[in-house]
Design a protein around this motif. Structure first.
Motif, short mmCIF file in Angstrom:
data_model
loop_
_atom_site.label_atom_id
_atom_site.label_comp_id
_atom_site.label_asym_id
_atom_site.label_seq_id
_atom_site.Cartn_x
_atom_site.Cartn_y
_atom_site.Cartn_z
N VAL A 187 0.86 -1.19 0.00
CA VAL A 187 0.00 0.00 0.00
C VAL A 187 0.89 1.23 0.00
CG1 VAL A 187 -1.61 1.33 1.44
CG2 VAL A 187 -1.93 -1.13 1.14
N PHE A 188 0.64 2.13 -0.93
CA PHE A 188 1.39 3.38 -1.00
C PHE A 188 0.84 4.33 0.06
CE2 PHE A 188 1.66 1.55 -5.26
CZ PHE A 188 3.04 1.53 -5.43
N ILE A 189 1.73 4.83 0.92
CA ILE A 189 1.29 5.74 1.98
C ILE A 189 2.04 7.06 1.87
CG2 ILE A 189 2.88 4.72 3.69
CD1 ILE A 189 0.53 5.25 5.76
N ALA A 190 1.28 8.13 1.84
CA ALA A 190 1.86 9.48 1.73
C ALA A 190 2.14 10.01 3.13
CB ALA A 190 0.91 10.40 0.98
N PRO A 191 3.42 10.24 3.45
CA PRO A 191 3.74 10.77 4.78
C PRO A 191 3.31 12.23 4.91
CG PRO A 191 5.75 10.36 3.51
CD PRO A 191 4.60 9.97 2.65
N PRO A 192 3.17 12.71 6.14
CA PRO A 192 2.84 14.13 6.32
C PRO A 192 3.87 15.00 5.61
CG PRO A 192 2.73 12.95 8.41
CD PRO A 192 3.32 12.00 7.41
N TRP A 193 3.38 16.07 5.01
CA TRP A 193 4.23 16.96 4.23
C TRP A 193 3.82 18.40 4.55
CZ3 TRP A 193 5.01 16.07 -1.75
CH2 TRP A 193 6.09 16.81 -2.19
N PRO A 194 4.38 18.95 5.64
CA PRO A 194 3.95 20.28 6.10
C PRO A 194 4.04 21.37 5.03
CG PRO A 194 5.36 19.24 7.74
CD PRO A 194 5.39 18.36 6.52
N GLU A 195 5.01 21.27 4.12
CA GLU A 195 5.20 22.32 3.11
C GLU A 195 4.04 22.42 2.12
OE1 GLU A 195 8.91 21.37 5.03
OE2 GLU A 195 7.55 20.05 3.96
N ILE A 196 3.30 21.35 1.91
CA ILE A 196 2.18 21.42 0.96
C ILE A 196 0.82 21.35 1.66
CG2 ILE A 196 3.57 20.42 -0.90
CD1 ILE A 196 1.81 17.84 -0.59
N PHE A 197 0.80 21.09 2.97
CA PHE A 197 -0.46 20.95 3.69
C PHE A 197 -1.23 22.27 3.67
CE2 PHE A 197 -3.12 21.35 7.41
CZ PHE A 197 -3.85 20.18 7.36
N ARG A 198 -2.52 22.17 3.32
CA ARG A 198 -3.42 23.33 3.32
C ARG A 198 -4.79 22.89 3.82
NH1 ARG A 198 0.77 24.98 2.57
NH2 ARG A 198 1.68 26.26 0.94
N GLN A 199 -5.44 23.79 4.56
CA GLN A 199 -6.84 23.57 4.94
C GLN A 199 -7.72 24.24 3.89
OE1 GLN A 199 -6.39 25.30 8.91
NE2 GLN A 199 -7.03 23.33 9.76
N ASP A 200 -8.96 23.73 3.76
CA ASP A 200 -9.93 24.37 2.87
C ASP A 200 -11.33 24.07 3.41
OD1 ASP A 200 -10.67 21.76 1.91
OD2 ASP A 200 -9.14 21.87 0.34
N SER A 201 -12.35 24.36 2.64
CA SER A 201 -13.73 24.19 3.13
C SER A 201 -14.10 22.73 3.39
CB SER A 201 -14.73 24.81 2.14
OG SER A 201 -14.66 24.14 0.90
N GLU A 202 -13.39 21.80 2.77
CA GLU A 202 -13.66 20.38 2.97
C GLU A 202 -12.62 19.73 3.88
OE1 GLU A 202 -13.70 19.03 -1.05
OE2 GLU A 202 -15.49 20.19 -1.54
N ARG A 203 -11.43 20.29 3.94
CA ARG A 203 -10.36 19.75 4.78
C ARG A 203 -10.16 20.71 5.94
NH1 ARG A 203 -5.66 19.91 1.65
NH2 ARG A 203 -6.23 17.93 0.70
N LYS A 204 -10.79 20.39 7.06
CA LYS A 204 -10.73 21.27 8.22
C LYS A 204 -9.70 20.80 9.25
CE LYS A 204 -15.45 22.80 7.68
NZ LYS A 204 -15.89 24.12 8.09
N GLN A 205 -9.08 19.62 9.00
CA GLN A 205 -8.11 19.09 9.95
C GLN A 205 -6.88 20.00 10.03
OE1 GLN A 205 -9.21 17.37 7.23
NE2 GLN A 205 -9.60 15.24 7.73
N THR A 206 -6.26 20.00 11.21
CA THR A 206 -4.99 20.70 11.40
C THR A 206 -3.87 19.77 10.94
OG1 THR A 206 -4.69 19.81 13.62
CG2 THR A 206 -5.93 21.90 13.42
N LEU A 207 -2.66 20.32 10.84
CA LEU A 207 -1.51 19.49 10.49
C LEU A 207 -1.30 18.39 11.54
CD1 LEU A 207 0.86 18.82 8.66
CD2 LEU A 207 2.19 20.57 9.87
#
Length: 193
Positions: A120-140
């Protein structure tokens, strides 16, 4: 249940780690893909004023997510060749654990029964590209906890995790093609099927 696990590939990880962009690149390369349940459900629920939102009713949201992922899994049998999923059925189990809600037996059973490729390909956290929007309300921080919860679930279910490099989309695409044993010239192959 019929099992096409050798050609059903999951991309998972926390929100904001570049999975959806990568799924779009895979689709542009001519591969069959399946969209993420979470964003689709949120979009639909917001459009109708529905209650199945992760910040309103996480249990109901999880049920819709499970239903979406199971439907996507069954629809993938209609596709030829490899299919790439933006999350899989086990992500629902990871989400439920993350919320702290009790895990219903049917969600655990579904995660065990609906099988994908062993890696399974898993994308690690990537603070440099992380963004919140109207559908993604989670924090880093929540995105990082999601990553760890999903890594734990997929590992428990016997999958081998293949971390995606923190690299541009084209490099990630080449990485996935190599790990999945696919030719980079998928678009021309698809036209010959």
């Amino acid at each position: 249940m019929q099992n096409d696990s050798d050609r059903f590939f999951v991309l998972t990880g926390g929100p904001g780690s570049g999975k959806t962009t990568l799924i779009e690149a895979l689709r542009s390369a001519g591969l069959a893909t399946s969209p993420e349940a979470g964003r689709g459900i949120i979009r639909e629920q917001l459009a109708i004023g529905g209650p199945a939102l992760p910040w309103r009713d996480p249990a109901l949201f999880a049920e819709l997510m499970l239903s979406w992922e199971m439907r996507s899994y069954h629809a993938a049998f209609e596709q030829n060749g490899p299919v790439f999923f933006d999350r899989g059925v086990p992500d629902t189990l990871g989400y439920i654990r993350l919320t702290g809600l009790p895990v219903p037996d049917h969600i655990r059973n579904a995660a065990e029964r609906f099988r994908y490729a062993s890696h399974v390909f898993i994308a690690p956290p990537w603070p440099e590209i992380f963004r919140q929007d109207s559908e993604r309300k989670q924090t880093l921080d929540e995105a990082e906890r999601t990553y760890h919860a999903l890594a734990e679930v997929y590992t428990e279910l016997g999958y081998e995790l293949v971390p995606l490099p923190l690299a541009p989309v084209e490099a990630r695409l080449r990485f996935i093609f190599a790990k999945a044993g696919l030719s980079l010239d998928v678009r021309s192959q698809k036209g010959r099927e």
